[in-house]
Write a protein that holds these residues in place. Structure first.
Motif, mmCIF file in Angstrom:
data_model
loop_
_atom_site.group_PDB
_atom_site.id
_atom_site.type_symbol
_atom_site.label_atom_id
_atom_site.label_comp_id
_atom_site.label_asym_id
_atom_site.label_seq_id
_atom_site.Cartn_x
_atom_site.Cartn_y
_atom_site.Cartn_z
ATOM 1 N N LEU A 2 38.760 46.116 59.501
ATOM 2 C CA LEU A 2 37.742 46.963 58.676
ATOM 3 C C LEU A 2 37.416 48.263 59.364
ATOM 4 O O LEU A 2 37.109 49.178 58.962
ATOM 5 N N VAL A 3 36.880 47.752 60.885
ATOM 6 C CA VAL A 3 36.537 49.174 61.567
ATOM 7 C C VAL A 3 37.747 50.152 61.858
ATOM 8 O O VAL A 3 37.296 51.264 61.742
ATOM 9 N N PHE A 4 39.010 49.507 62.141
ATOM 10 C CA PHE A 4 39.892 50.440 62.073
ATOM 11 C C PHE A 4 40.245 51.307 60.901
ATOM 12 O O PHE A 4 40.526 52.624 60.926
ATOM 13 N N VAL A 5 40.228 50.662 59.612
ATOM 14 C CA VAL A 5 40.311 51.349 58.602
ATOM 15 C C VAL A 5 39.371 52.332 58.311
ATOM 16 O O VAL A 5 39.695 53.421 57.925
ATOM 17 N N PHE A 42 47.399 50.116 70.408
ATOM 18 C CA PHE A 42 47.746 51.514 69.661
ATOM 19 C C PHE A 42 49.144 51.447 69.310
ATOM 20 O O PHE A 42 49.359 51.835 68.086
ATOM 21 N N LEU A 43 49.906 51.150 70.286
ATOM 22 C CA LEU A 43 51.377 51.026 69.787
ATOM 23 C C LEU A 43 51.840 50.122 68.770
ATOM 24 O O LEU A 43 52.494 50.553 67.757
ATOM 25 N N ASP A 44 51.290 48.939 68.741
ATOM 26 C CA ASP A 44 51.111 48.058 67.866
ATOM 27 C C ASP A 44 50.805 48.444 66.278
ATOM 28 O O ASP A 44 51.377 48.250 65.309
ATOM 29 N N ARG A 45 49.565 49.281 66.314
ATOM 30 C CA ARG A 45 49.310 49.699 65.062
ATOM 31 C C ARG A 45 50.043 51.114 64.548
ATOM 32 O O ARG A 45 50.202 51.110 63.307
ATOM 33 N N PHE A 46 50.410 51.713 65.315
ATOM 34 C CA PHE A 46 51.079 53.189 65.065
ATOM 35 C C PHE A 46 52.495 53.218 65.147
ATOM 36 O O PHE A 46 53.331 54.186 65.140
#
Length: 291
Positions: free
Chosen positions: A12-15, A269-273
Motif C-alpha cells: 500500500l505504501v508502494f502504491v 527495486f529491481l524486483d518491483r521494476f
C-alpha cells in the motif's frame, strides 16, 4: 499472518508513493524515477559482484563514478524542461556530467586500478543501459511537450503512458498468477523461474490485453484510440514478462532470492521494476514514432 500484514502494508505504501510521484507533477515524476534509478543501479551492481567476484576489485572511483554517471544521465533525459530560456537547464548539466564521467571512468580505471579490466567497464556500461536508459526514457516521455494523446482531450500521452504500463504489468502479473494457480501445468523456462507456467504466462498476457481492449473501447477512447490501448497493453505484457525472466536469471546467477530488501516481503527495486525496465523503451519507441 504477520508476513501477510507486512506485505500488505508495504504494498500500500508502494502504491501510494508511485501514484503520488506519477500524478502529482513533472518534478515529482522525475524525482520518483531518479531515486528508483539510483537504488536499482546499486542493486544491479550488487548482483554483478555476486556473479563475478572480479567486479569487487573495481576502484572507489569506478564504483561511485558509474553511480554519478547514471544519476547525471537521468538529469540529461529531462532536456530543456527544468530551465528557463535564459538559464542553463538541468538536462544540459546532466548531459555534460554524463559525458565527462563516462569518458573519465576508463581513464581512472587505468590509472588507479591494480589491474585494468575491460570486462568490469562492460558490466558498468551494461548497468547504465539496462537500468538507467529505460527510466530515463520514461522521464523523457513525461516531459516532452510534443507527445500528445490521440483523442479529444489533448492529454499529454507522457502523463498517461507510464501509469498505463504499470497498470497493464500489474494486471498481467496478477492474472498470470491466478491462471497459473488454477490450470498451470507446463513449466515456462523452468531453469530460470520454476514456478512460472506457460498457461499462466499466456493467460496473463491475453487477459491484460483483453482488459485494455474492453476499457479502451467503452471508456478510454477519449484519451487514446482503441489500437493504442491494445499495443501498449501488448508491450507491457510481452516485454514485461521478458524483463521479469531476465531479472530472475540474474538473481539465479547471483545466487540470491531478491535483488534487495527495501520493501519488506516484496524484495528490492529491481524486483518491483524489472518488467517496466523492458517495457518502457518499447513504449517510448511506439509513442515517439506512432503517436
Amino acid at each position: 499472518m504477520k508476513t501477510f500484514i507486512t506485505r500488505t502494508i508495504s504494498a500500500l505504501v508502494f502504491v501510494a508513493i508511485m501514484l503520488g510521484g506519477i500524478l502529482w507533477n513533472e518534478l515529482s515524476f522525475f524525482l520518483l524515477f531518479f531515486l528508483v534509478n539510483l537504488f536499482a543501479l546499486q542493486e544491479y551492481f550488487k548482483l554483478v559482484r555476486n556473479i563475478d567476484p572480479g567486479y569487487q576489485e573495481i576502484t572507489a572511483w569506478h564504483k561511485y563514478g558509474v553511480i554519478v554517471a547514471g544519476c547525471a544521465a537521468m538529469m540529461a533525459f529531462t532536456g530543456p524542461y527544468f530551465g528557463s530560456y535564459n538559464s542553463i537547464s538541468l538536462g544540459f548539466i546532466g548531459l555534460w556530467m554524463t559525458i565527462i564521467f563516462i569518458l573519465a571512468l576508463p581513464m581512472g580505471e587505468i590509472l588507479l586500478a591494480k589491474q585494468f579490466s575491460l570486462k568490469n567497464l562492460g558490466y558498468s556500461l551494461l548497468g547504465l543501459l539496462y537500468v538507467t536508459l529505460p527510466f530515463g526514457l520514461l522521464v523523457n516521455m513525461r516531459l516532452t511537450p510534443g507527445m500528445q494523446a490521440v483523442g479529444n482531450t489533448g492529454l499529454h500521452i507522457g502523463y498517461l503512458a507510464p501509469l498505463l504500463l504499470i497498470i497493464f504489468i500489474w494486471i498481467n502479473d496478477t492474472m498470470a498468477y491466478i491462471v497459473g494457480s488454477l490450470i498451470g501445468r507446463t513449466p515456462f523456462f523452468p531453469s530460470i523461474s520454476p514456478k512460472k507456467t506457460t498457461e499462466g504466462s499466456v493467460g496473463g498476457m491475453v487477459l491484460a490485453i483483453a482488459a485494455a481492449g474492453v476499457f479502451g473501447h467503452f471508456w478510454g477512447y477519449q484519451w487514446l484510440a482503441f489500437q493504442h490501448w491494445m499495443v501498449l497493453a501488448g508491450i507491457a505484457a510481452i516485454f514485461g514478462t521478458i524483463g521479469d525472466l531476465v531479472e530472475s536469471k540474474l538473481k539465479r546467477m547471483a545466487g540470491v532470492k531478491d535483488s534487495g530488501n527495501i520493501m519488506p516481503g516484496h524484495g528490492g527495486f529491481l524486483d518491483r521494476f524489472d518488467s517496466l525496465i523492458f517495457a518502457a523503451p518499447l513504449a517510448w519507441i511506439y509513442i515517439y514514432f506512432f503517436l
